[in-house]
Design a protein around this motif. Sequence first.
Motif, PDB file in Angstrom:
ATOM      1  N   GLY A   1       0.829  -1.217  -0.119  1.00 31.01           N
ATOM      2  CA  GLY A   1       0.048   0.052   0.133  1.00 31.01           C
ATOM      3  C   GLY A   1       0.730   1.186   0.030  1.00 31.01           C
ATOM      4  N   PHE A   2       1.937   1.190   0.887  1.00 34.89           N
ATOM      5  CA  PHE A   2       2.838   2.517   0.728  1.00 34.89           C
ATOM      6  C   PHE A   2       3.490   2.609  -0.500  1.00 34.89           C
ATOM      7  CE2 PHE A   2       7.217   4.012   1.790  1.00 34.89           C
ATOM      8  CZ  PHE A   2       6.902   5.096   2.144  1.00 34.89           C
ATOM      9  N   ALA A   3       3.935   1.655  -1.472  1.00 31.31           N
ATOM     10  CA  ALA A   3       4.558   1.772  -2.305  1.00 31.31           C
ATOM     11  C   ALA A   3       3.634   2.325  -3.579  1.00 31.31           C
ATOM     12  CB  ALA A   3       4.917   0.262  -2.953  1.00 31.31           C
ATOM     13  N   GLN A   4       2.298   2.250  -3.410  1.00 37.06           N
ATOM     14  CA  GLN A   4       1.489   2.823  -4.257  1.00 37.06           C
ATOM     15  C   GLN A   4       1.638   4.184  -4.181  1.00 37.06           C
ATOM     16  OE1 GLN A   4      -0.459   0.857  -6.427  1.00 37.06           O
ATOM     17  NE2 GLN A   4       0.684  -0.834  -5.434  1.00 37.06           N
ATOM     18  N   THR A   5       2.088   4.787  -3.181  1.00 41.15           N
ATOM     19  CA  THR A   5       2.389   6.395  -3.143  1.00 41.15           C
ATOM     20  C   THR A   5       3.785   6.773  -3.429  1.00 41.15           C
ATOM     21  OG1 THR A   5       3.050   6.241  -0.661  1.00 41.15           O
ATOM     22  CG2 THR A   5       0.877   6.113  -1.188  1.00 41.15           C
ATOM     23  N   ARG A   6       4.657   5.882  -3.651  1.00 42.14           N
ATOM     24  CA  ARG A   6       6.005   6.084  -4.043  1.00 42.14           C
ATOM     25  C   ARG A   6       6.651   5.492  -5.202  1.00 42.14           C
ATOM     26  NH1 ARG A   6       7.654   9.512   0.422  1.00 42.14           N
ATOM     27  NH2 ARG A   6      10.149   8.962  -0.045  1.00 42.14           N
ATOM     28  N   PRO A   7       6.490   5.859  -6.636  1.00 45.89           N
ATOM     29  CA  PRO A   7       6.418   5.063  -7.823  1.00 45.89           C
ATOM     30  C   PRO A   7       7.974   4.949  -7.950  1.00 45.89           C
ATOM     31  CG  PRO A   7       6.128   7.470  -8.175  1.00 45.89           C
ATOM     32  CD  PRO A   7       5.649   7.514  -6.277  1.00 45.89           C
ATOM     33  N   LYS A   8       8.775   5.453  -7.285  1.00 46.29           N
ATOM     34  CA  LYS A   8      10.405   5.076  -7.659  1.00 46.29           C
ATOM     35  C   LYS A   8      10.800   4.413  -6.419  1.00 46.29           C
ATOM     36  CE  LYS A   8      11.494   8.772 -10.724  1.00 46.29           C
ATOM     37  NZ  LYS A   8      12.428   9.938 -11.085  1.00 46.29           N
ATOM     38  N   LEU A   9       9.940   3.584  -5.747  1.00 51.70           N
ATOM     39  CA  LEU A   9      10.347   2.654  -4.410  1.00 51.70           C
ATOM     40  C   LEU A   9      10.712   1.364  -5.025  1.00 51.70           C
ATOM     41  CD1 LEU A   9      10.482   2.588  -1.445  1.00 51.70           C
ATOM     42  CD2 LEU A   9       8.312   1.865  -1.193  1.00 51.70           C
ATOM     43  N   ASP A  10      11.742   0.771  -4.551  1.00 53.25           N
ATOM     44  CA  ASP A  10      12.103  -0.295  -4.633  1.00 53.25           C
ATOM     45  C   ASP A  10      12.048  -1.263  -3.127  1.00 53.25           C
ATOM     46  OD1 ASP A  10      13.609  -2.569  -6.287  1.00 53.25           O
ATOM     47  OD2 ASP A  10      14.726  -2.566  -4.708  1.00 53.25           O
ATOM     48  N   VAL A  11      11.552  -2.463  -3.021  1.00 51.08           N
ATOM     49  CA  VAL A  11      11.051  -2.979  -1.751  1.00 51.08           C
ATOM     50  C   VAL A  11      11.581  -4.199  -1.633  1.00 51.08           C
ATOM     51  CG1 VAL A  11       9.264  -3.528  -0.331  1.00 51.08           C
ATOM     52  CG2 VAL A  11       8.911  -1.506  -1.754  1.00 51.08           C
ATOM     53  N   VAL A  12      11.994  -4.610  -0.531  1.00 49.99           N
ATOM     54  CA  VAL A  12      12.367  -5.925  -0.184  1.00 49.99           C
ATOM     55  C   VAL A  12      11.664  -6.157   1.112  1.00 49.99           C
ATOM     56  CG1 VAL A  12      13.941  -7.803   0.659  1.00 49.99           C
ATOM     57  CG2 VAL A  12      14.683  -5.983  -1.285  1.00 49.99           C
ATOM     58  N   VAL A  13      10.452  -7.240   1.119  1.00 48.11           N
ATOM     59  CA  VAL A  13       9.828  -7.541   2.351  1.00 48.11           C
ATOM     60  C   VAL A  13      10.070  -8.921   2.788  1.00 48.11           C
ATOM     61  CG1 VAL A  13       7.824  -7.564   3.761  1.00 48.11           C
ATOM     62  CG2 VAL A  13       8.162  -5.930   1.830  1.00 48.11           C
ATOM     63  N   GLU A  14      10.948  -9.346   3.984  1.00 47.07           N
ATOM     64  CA  GLU A  14      11.110 -10.680   4.009  1.00 47.07           C
ATOM     65  C   GLU A  14      10.901 -10.980   5.562  1.00 47.07           C
ATOM     66  OE1 GLU A  14      12.008 -13.476   2.742  1.00 47.07           O
ATOM     67  OE2 GLU A  14      12.404 -12.897   0.911  1.00 47.07           O
ATOM     68  N   ALA A  15      10.479 -12.643   5.803  1.00 49.09           N
ATOM     69  CA  ALA A  15      10.363 -12.942   6.896  1.00 49.09           C
ATOM     70  C   ALA A  15      11.533 -13.356   7.406  1.00 49.09           C
ATOM     71  CB  ALA A  15       9.273 -14.067   6.980  1.00 49.09           C
ATOM     72  N   GLY A  16      11.454 -14.376   8.417  1.00 48.81           N
ATOM     73  CA  GLY A  16      12.901 -15.152   9.057  1.00 48.81           C
ATOM     74  C   GLY A  16      13.056 -14.824  10.446  1.00 48.81           C
ATOM     75  N   GLY A  17      12.261 -14.209  11.212  1.00 45.93           N
ATOM     76  CA  GLY A  17      12.299 -14.111  12.694  1.00 45.93           C
ATOM     77  C   GLY A  17      12.466 -12.884  13.307  1.00 45.93           C
ATOM     78  N   THR A  18      12.054 -12.426  14.534  1.00 45.88           N
ATOM     79  CA  THR A  18      12.085 -11.380  15.091  1.00 45.88           C
ATOM     80  C   THR A  18      13.622 -11.039  15.485  1.00 45.88           C
ATOM     81  OG1 THR A  18       9.911 -11.209  15.910  1.00 45.88           O
ATOM     82  CG2 THR A  18      11.498 -10.154  17.358  1.00 45.88           C
ATOM     83  N   ALA A  19      14.150 -12.072  15.935  1.00 45.99           N
ATOM     84  CA  ALA A  19      15.588 -12.015  16.514  1.00 45.99           C
ATOM     85  C   ALA A  19      16.442 -11.612  15.498  1.00 45.99           C
ATOM     86  CB  ALA A  19      16.209 -13.051  17.252  1.00 45.99           C
ATOM     87  N   GLY A  20      16.382 -12.357  14.345  1.00 44.95           N
ATOM     88  CA  GLY A  20      17.196 -11.902  13.102  1.00 44.95           C
ATOM     89  C   GLY A  20      17.015 -10.599  12.460  1.00 44.95           C
ATOM     90  N   GLY A  21      15.786 -10.315  12.535  1.00 45.47           N
ATOM     91  CA  GLY A  21      15.631  -8.916  11.973  1.00 45.47           C
ATOM     92  C   GLY A  21      16.108  -7.723  12.674  1.00 45.47           C
TER      93      GLY A  21
END
Length: 276
Positions: free
Chosen positions: A55-75
Amino acid sequence: MTLKRRAFVLGAGALSVTALGAATSSIDWGGVEQESLLVAGSEEFHPYAVKLVDGFAQTRPKLDVVVEAGGTAGGLLALKRGAIDVALTSRELTATEDEKLTRAYLVARDAIALVVHPGNPVGNLDRKQAAAILRGEVRDWGKLPGGSAGPIRLYRRKADAGTQKALDKMVLANAEMPSSAIVMESGHAMHDRLAADVQGFGFLSLHDVTPAVKVLAIDGVGMSRASILGGSYPFTRSFFCVTHGAEKDVVRAFLSFAQGPQGQNILKGAGLISVR
């Protein structure tokens, strides 16, 4: 809009970033400068965070995004090493995690409901009773306050399901449910089975609850928006976006979006409790 995502993997308490290195304010893709936002962490928060970031990316046309899981501690570790911009957590920070340069932004809450058939006379359990049922130590409804004699038919989700993981942490303190528990493939399947089985006992995430099932009070506290937000309902989890050190412009914009009307509506639409 199709988001461009470049993969990285959280594992063994550390972050391995493929072709990205540390988090940067922009990436040059074919001569076109684009903003970047690297987000990772809690597996429980991840599916909701994907919707929020999209949803946020719809407001930022030049935004490149990475969204990953993996755990709270690792993040959190990756965040403090500068490898990502925002860490996702499904709990509050511990004393050792909450450093001077670390800031946690509450964006939503959720709850795990312990659920039975509407015709079941049991209406309230304390936390010890709930855990004992889920561990398979209490097997008859007649052993519980207000219950009628009869076997408890126990339902669970697959081990890797987000709701099961949340239950394991919040209710069972990482103890295991018995192998005799019947595995449901989804929250909807769990809901429908409990709505039809007067002997059944199971659990649902907040967004899967309907009037067709009965949610038990815990320690005398019913599950409601007020009890979840106020923290009196015990099986509640909180979703935070966490930053460390200086926040670049795109991160501040994302946090404002997440806590603002648009982001809160996205999270509410995904079944969470909005906090604003």
